[in-house]
Design a protein around this motif. Sequence first.
Motif, mmCIF file in Angstrom:
data_model
loop_
_atom_site.group_PDB
_atom_site.id
_atom_site.type_symbol
_atom_site.label_atom_id
_atom_site.label_comp_id
_atom_site.label_asym_id
_atom_site.label_seq_id
_atom_site.Cartn_x
_atom_site.Cartn_y
_atom_site.Cartn_z
ATOM 1 N N ALA A 70 7.657 4.049 -4.441
ATOM 2 C CA ALA A 70 7.753 3.459 -5.722
ATOM 3 C C ALA A 70 8.061 2.079 -5.596
ATOM 4 C CB ALA A 70 8.908 4.017 -6.401
ATOM 5 N N ARG A 71 7.384 1.057 -6.418
ATOM 6 C CA ARG A 71 7.742 -0.291 -6.528
ATOM 7 C C ARG A 71 8.289 -0.860 -7.805
ATOM 8 N NH1 ARG A 71 5.975 1.066 -2.143
ATOM 9 N NH2 ARG A 71 4.988 -0.150 -0.622
ATOM 10 N N SER A 72 8.867 -1.839 -7.674
ATOM 11 C CA SER A 72 9.348 -2.592 -8.982
ATOM 12 C C SER A 72 8.274 -3.466 -9.461
ATOM 13 C CB SER A 72 10.694 -3.333 -8.785
ATOM 14 O OG SER A 72 11.314 -3.923 -10.058
ATOM 15 N N HIS A 81 14.396 -3.818 -16.009
ATOM 16 C CA HIS A 81 14.792 -2.831 -16.864
ATOM 17 C C HIS A 81 13.950 -2.886 -18.102
ATOM 18 C CE1 HIS A 81 18.617 -2.697 -14.242
ATOM 19 N NE2 HIS A 81 18.590 -1.450 -14.633
ATOM 20 N N ALA A 82 13.528 -3.764 -18.562
ATOM 21 C CA ALA A 82 12.736 -4.030 -19.597
ATOM 22 C C ALA A 82 11.249 -3.497 -19.331
ATOM 23 C CB ALA A 82 12.414 -5.643 -20.103
ATOM 24 N N SER A 83 10.943 -3.247 -18.300
ATOM 25 C CA SER A 83 9.675 -2.444 -18.067
ATOM 26 C C SER A 83 9.994 -0.948 -17.899
ATOM 27 C CB SER A 83 9.157 -2.982 -16.678
ATOM 28 O OG SER A 83 8.446 -4.063 -16.539
ATOM 29 N N MET A 84 11.108 -0.617 -17.438
ATOM 30 C CA MET A 84 11.612 0.838 -17.438
ATOM 31 C C MET A 84 11.675 1.054 -18.818
ATOM 32 S SD MET A 84 14.390 1.130 -14.868
ATOM 33 C CE MET A 84 14.689 -0.038 -13.444
ATOM 34 N N MET A 85 12.233 0.458 -19.975
ATOM 35 C CA MET A 85 12.587 0.858 -21.083
ATOM 36 C C MET A 85 11.232 0.674 -22.123
ATOM 37 S SD MET A 85 15.443 1.819 -21.433
ATOM 38 C CE MET A 85 17.016 1.946 -20.174
ATOM 39 N N THR A 86 9.987 0.098 -21.692
ATOM 40 C CA THR A 86 9.101 -0.309 -22.650
ATOM 41 C C THR A 86 7.626 0.364 -21.896
ATOM 42 O OG1 THR A 86 8.375 -2.215 -21.677
ATOM 43 C CG2 THR A 86 9.702 -2.295 -23.523
ATOM 44 N N GLY A 87 7.642 0.795 -20.572
ATOM 45 C CA GLY A 87 6.517 1.168 -19.968
ATOM 46 C C GLY A 87 5.477 -0.059 -19.738
ATOM 47 N N ASP A 294 6.733 3.470 -14.926
ATOM 48 C CA ASP A 294 6.610 5.039 -15.119
ATOM 49 C C ASP A 294 7.640 5.702 -15.729
ATOM 50 O OD1 ASP A 294 4.238 4.559 -13.916
ATOM 51 O OD2 ASP A 294 4.831 5.244 -11.934
ATOM 52 N N VAL A 295 8.919 4.982 -15.860
ATOM 53 C CA VAL A 295 10.170 5.746 -16.583
ATOM 54 C C VAL A 295 9.862 6.084 -17.846
ATOM 55 C CG1 VAL A 295 12.693 4.964 -16.868
ATOM 56 C CG2 VAL A 295 11.737 4.543 -14.709
ATOM 57 N N LEU A 296 9.596 5.093 -18.700
ATOM 58 C CA LEU A 296 9.398 5.436 -20.020
ATOM 59 C C LEU A 296 8.643 6.885 -20.253
ATOM 60 C CD1 LEU A 296 9.400 3.647 -23.093
ATOM 61 C CD2 LEU A 296 6.876 4.617 -22.767
ATOM 62 N N LEU A 316 5.207 11.248 -14.832
ATOM 63 C CA LEU A 316 5.369 11.850 -13.916
ATOM 64 C C LEU A 316 5.972 13.404 -13.795
ATOM 65 C CD1 LEU A 316 6.753 8.920 -11.639
ATOM 66 C CD2 LEU A 316 4.302 9.781 -11.899
ATOM 67 N N TYR A 317 6.637 13.333 -14.965
ATOM 68 C CA TYR A 317 7.511 14.800 -15.310
ATOM 69 C C TYR A 317 6.280 15.809 -15.324
ATOM 70 C CZ TYR A 317 10.743 18.024 -17.456
ATOM 71 O OH TYR A 317 11.502 19.136 -17.684
ATOM 72 N N ARG A 318 6.319 16.545 -14.353
ATOM 73 C CA ARG A 318 5.557 18.077 -14.289
ATOM 74 C C ARG A 318 4.218 17.686 -14.194
ATOM 75 N NH1 ARG A 318 9.252 22.167 -18.055
ATOM 76 N NH2 ARG A 318 10.992 22.116 -16.856
ATOM 77 N N HIS A 319 3.751 16.353 -13.651
ATOM 78 C CA HIS A 319 2.614 15.969 -13.706
ATOM 79 C C HIS A 319 2.386 15.133 -12.077
ATOM 80 C CE1 HIS A 319 1.968 16.217 -17.996
ATOM 81 N NE2 HIS A 319 0.838 15.757 -17.887
ATOM 82 N N ALA A 320 1.173 15.407 -11.637
ATOM 83 C CA ALA A 320 0.963 14.661 -10.293
ATOM 84 C C ALA A 320 0.796 13.050 -10.742
ATOM 85 C CB ALA A 320 -0.435 15.238 -9.755
#
Length: 572
Positions: A70-72, A81-87, A294-296, A316-320
């Motif tokens: 994983a990379r930031s 964090h803005a990237s996490m919250m917006t994708g 990929d968080v959002l 990534l949730y239940r996805h490859a």
Amino acid sequence: MSFLRFALLSLLSLAASCGGARPVRDERPNVVLVTLDTTRFDRVIGTERAARLAPNLTAFATECRSFTQARSVGSLTLPAHASMMTGLYPPRHGARANGPQVLPPAADTLAELASQAGYATAGFVGSLALDRAYGIAQGFEHWDQPARGTDRVVGEISERTGREVAESATRWISSRPAADTRPLFLWAHFFDPHAPYAPPKQFLERAGGDPYDGEIAALDAAFGALLAGLRTQGVLEDAVVLIVADHGESLGEHGEATHGLFVYDATLHVPFLLRDPGGDRAGTVDETLVSVVDVLPTLLHAMEIGLPDGIDGACLYRHAAPTERRLYCESLEGWRLYGWSPLFAVVDARGKYVHSSAPEFYDLARDPSEVNDLYAPFDDSFDVSDHERELRRIAALPALSFAPSVEVDEARRRELEALGYTTSGHEADAFPAPGSTEDGPSPAASIAEAQAVEDALAWFVRGRFDEAAERFAEILAANPLNRTAADRLIEIRMAREEWEAAMVLLRKRAALPPETIALHRDLARCLTALGRADEAEPHVRRSLELFIAYHERRGEQEEAARYRRILADAPH
């Protein structure tokens, strides 16, 4: 959410409110996002050292799918964090630095989308680097952050320990009314490992005297306390949990003491753990490239919420995870503070391409420490055209409406500077686009200059202005593009009423982006002090114009109108 499901939930809610019926809980899972500030991958995942320092995270990883590549998107708290919250990558969401820019209201954040879909949303952060003023709190019904100047202070930083964050989150969960049957989206942010490192004695001892490792141990204990609270309150059993760091810490690698200036993996390679309450892929290791963007999409899918169009992240949730992928990263701090070349990076299966005035390429599989630069611009067999094309593609993507610089009061400015972040007034110029090439010095070749600036700032903070001025002047002589040295030397000259010397510096500073309100204010002040009020007038007018634009872009029409009246009344 489908109409049928929405109607059913509405009827159940109505039934619960009538005739004393028991509330019926929404069956969607609780979702918990835990972000670890300044946390190196190798301190919490997959090593003997990690197991010793972080037993709670190590144990919890057995319930998770662990993404080891994983990379930031960069090594600053707010942009990551803005990237996490917006994708979205930073050039698209606009919050590309800590403090000077904010996440604009136009963003559709993870918390907003969750709230609109019927989730209770609560955020608990450990540092004012994520102050709600920077737009990161959008969509959270309950927001809990350090009170400025009243919580634990390390050096000059208002922060609070991870333990305090965990306790605040647990208290809030226990105080929720029984009638509130909505599933929960909770975000907990642990700031402990950020410099300056000051772990409690027990954790310093566990770390063998290493202060950074001691902070990792303290963070892990806080994570354990949060898990215990979630378990006690009945939140954890059915919860989707995602644990990710915003960035790492260099600890001297590539000559960088902390983070922010480079795009090497010491600061970009982050832990990323995903726990499915159904046990999907628990305890497995996934070496596919993934990103904090990929968080959002991952958590929205877990909440059964449709994904926004045009995001950069993947579910990534239940996805490859996607196998053919290029990830984007950037560092603009050297450009913003020191006039260095901006850094843009693309990571793919081949390795990492670093775009700057002195490009680099690293084979990450064979050279994870990135010490052997393979970039060969005159070798036709070495092709980075795909990576350059990816930078141009990202630069061409639509961005959220530009958010101008947030107004930072003096106390907040000092706290951000103590964190290693500086602000330079209301910045009017846009940050450089991905793939742009500028003539500034190469960051990799200029790290000694950053240390020289830090040394000069240390004299400045201690009030040793003669020593500070001498060092800032030396830095500017070697690199006239260094904005930090210029701004501080101007500040010293003006404080001493050395107006002519300040004017020489201000004229040179005016040729450097970004254009700021502070620059025009200082020019006007100097010219007035020198008896040249006629020359000062255009700078007064320009500062007012920038103030008007600033408030208009923030939607603050009353403030904009106030400055417009001042401008209209100003003499011509």
